[in-house]
Design an enzyme around this catalytic site. Sequence first.
Site, PDB file in Angstrom:
ATOM      1  N   LYS A  78     -13.888  -5.988 -11.936  1.00  0.00           N
ATOM      2  CA  LYS A  78     -13.659  -5.639 -10.533  1.00  0.00           C
ATOM      3  C   LYS A  78     -13.502  -6.920  -9.699  1.00  0.00           C
ATOM      4  O   LYS A  78     -14.201  -7.911  -9.947  1.00  0.00           O
ATOM      5  CB  LYS A  78     -14.853  -4.812 -10.033  1.00  0.00           C
ATOM      6  CG  LYS A  78     -14.707  -4.249  -8.630  1.00  0.00           C
ATOM      7  CD  LYS A  78     -15.922  -3.397  -8.221  1.00  0.00           C
ATOM      8  CE  LYS A  78     -15.743  -2.804  -6.832  1.00  0.00           C
ATOM      9  NZ  LYS A  78     -16.899  -1.974  -6.420  1.00  0.00           N
ATOM     10  N   SER A 158     -15.571   2.638  -4.277  1.00  0.00           N
ATOM     11  CA  SER A 158     -14.689   1.498  -4.131  1.00  0.00           C
ATOM     12  C   SER A 158     -14.132   0.985  -5.457  1.00  0.00           C
ATOM     13  O   SER A 158     -13.110   0.288  -5.464  1.00  0.00           O
ATOM     14  CB  SER A 158     -15.428   0.359  -3.429  1.00  0.00           C
ATOM     15  OG  SER A 158     -16.480  -0.130  -4.237  1.00  0.00           O
ATOM     16  N   SER A 182     -20.086   3.861  -5.566  1.00  0.00           N
ATOM     17  CA  SER A 182     -18.800   3.286  -5.956  1.00  0.00           C
ATOM     18  C   SER A 182     -18.517   3.168  -7.452  1.00  0.00           C
ATOM     19  O   SER A 182     -17.391   2.861  -7.828  1.00  0.00           O
ATOM     20  CB  SER A 182     -18.636   1.908  -5.327  1.00  0.00           C
ATOM     21  OG  SER A 182     -18.217   2.052  -4.012  1.00  0.00           O
TER      22      SER A 182
HETATM   23  N1  GLN Z   1     -18.326   4.830  -0.251  1.00  0.00           N
HETATM   24  C1  GLN Z   1     -19.489   4.101   0.116  1.00  0.00           C
HETATM   25  C2  GLN Z   1     -19.190   3.155   1.246  1.00  0.00           C
HETATM   26  O1  GLN Z   1     -18.106   3.159   1.700  1.00  0.00           O
HETATM   27  C3  GLN Z   1     -20.058   3.386  -1.065  1.00  0.00           C
HETATM   28  C4  GLN Z   1     -19.365   2.142  -1.410  1.00  0.00           C
HETATM   29  C5  GLN Z   1     -19.989   1.434  -2.563  1.00  0.00           C
HETATM   30  O2  GLN Z   1     -20.797   1.998  -3.308  1.00  0.00           O
HETATM   31  N2  GLN Z   1     -19.659   0.169  -2.707  1.00  0.00           N
HETATM   32  O3  GLN Z   1     -20.036   2.440   1.698  1.00  0.00           O
END
Ligand code: GLN
Length: 495
Positions: A78, A158, A182
């Site tokens: 990532k 994400s 995410s």
């Molecule tokens: N969707 C969540 C956010 O926007 C989680 C993102 C994540 O776990 N990095 O904060």
Amino acid sequence: MTELTKLTLAEARDKLRAGDVTSVELTESFLKAIDDADALNAYVHKTPEIALERAKAADARIAEGDAPDMCGLPIGIKDLFCTKGVASQAASGILEGFKPEYESTVSQKLQDAGAVMLGKLNMDEFAMGSSNETSVYGNAVNPWRREDNDAALTPGGSSGGSAAAVAADLCLAATGTDTGGSIRQPAAFTGITGIKPTYGRCSRWGIVAFASSLDQAGPMTKDVRDAAIMLEAMCGHDAKDSTSSELAVPNFEAMLTGDIRGKKIGIPKEYRLDGVPAEIDKLWQDGIDMLKAAGAEIVDISLPHTKYALPAYYVIAPAEASSNLARYDGVRYGHRATLAAGDGITEMYEKTRAEGFGHEVQRRVMVGTYVLSAGFYDAYYNRARRVRTLIKQDFENVFAQGIDAILTPATPSAAFGLGEMSEADPIQMYLNDVFTVTVNLAGLPGVSVPTGLDSQGLPLGLQLIGRPWEEGDLLNTAYALEQAAGFVAKPGKWW
Ligand code: GLN
């Protein structure tokens, strides 16, 4: 040769050891698959030279015997992980041109174990989002499509690039990070497995910080066995991250017996939400039935503070993000705005941050700064922290009652269409995290396992939440669920 990309991590490992294939052959197959899959926009930086060099070294190491499990296995990383000398931008414009001088601990551990990095994977900017649409590179695309129309779907976020790459066989496995869901949400949207370990299992050193008290790295893989293998290689104490645990890392794969007889699985009533499609409820019930049939005892439980989790998360995460992102000022690295005559340092900060950060990131920085400001600190930030403690206690109470794991849906829907959720209504997007944020707030391990398809032929996942530090036991329950569900569907290749 293309069939090589369809192997699981464990199968590829066994073939490498048996001498049936070389790491160079595996790597070449993946590099070709990646070049054929630009339509998925999963990789944002390809590293073929590095990959082939590491593959050759891995083949030599395997030939010597006694190579680690991950040796020679091609994976994706990532873009949130700093990789030495390789662009690492957290999918943000503000880190334009940034090539770190150092390697994150987790990617270094994988490299030390002989894993082969194929490239860097797309994601939401600074890991803020649930659809990969906040990426400066544009969104990754889900390899799955609905049966009755070919509209492009989100792979989730994400870690959307990681999920799309694993689901489309563009790597054997990938790293992800999970601050509020995410790893688990994109895994569920793409029919793969993803585990967020207990907070402190993986070192956060060298991973671009979003919300430091919630962030954890974890593997995204084709199945539970692969998750066990890769997680073990990623975990362990690191003196460079004071929150990383000194606990020994067990051999997770050896714990996959599939025997869950007598285990107590909790079903939290507060996770039965209005407005969640009947298909999700059915999937959940099917999961309950499968675990019961495998010999587990199903127990109704209550986690009374669940409904406050999402609001608390969307105070705490932006608060920490606003502080973490203060370092992007245009001075030392990344993007710097072109200045006009007479502009001073303040204009330089303002223009650089306005140009370099996307809208969602700016929104989080503003919300975070607001909830931390002197007049509102108690009303928002401190209150959210107290709610967090209550949520943690909810879980402690059920574990004290002897519950071994908790089963919930992973997401409130299947993958949705790209562009379907409006940027003007962020709450709609935030609701994606309703089943996953509690786990981050409590610091617990959580795994998403693909267990079925919806009426449109899209994958759906269930989440299992475990006791702290008991990832091995959690993965074994996930393994039993995987065996019972027998999910083998793959997306049809259209790219
Ligand atoms: N969707 C969540 C956010 O926007 C989680 C993102 C994540 O776990 N990095 O904060």
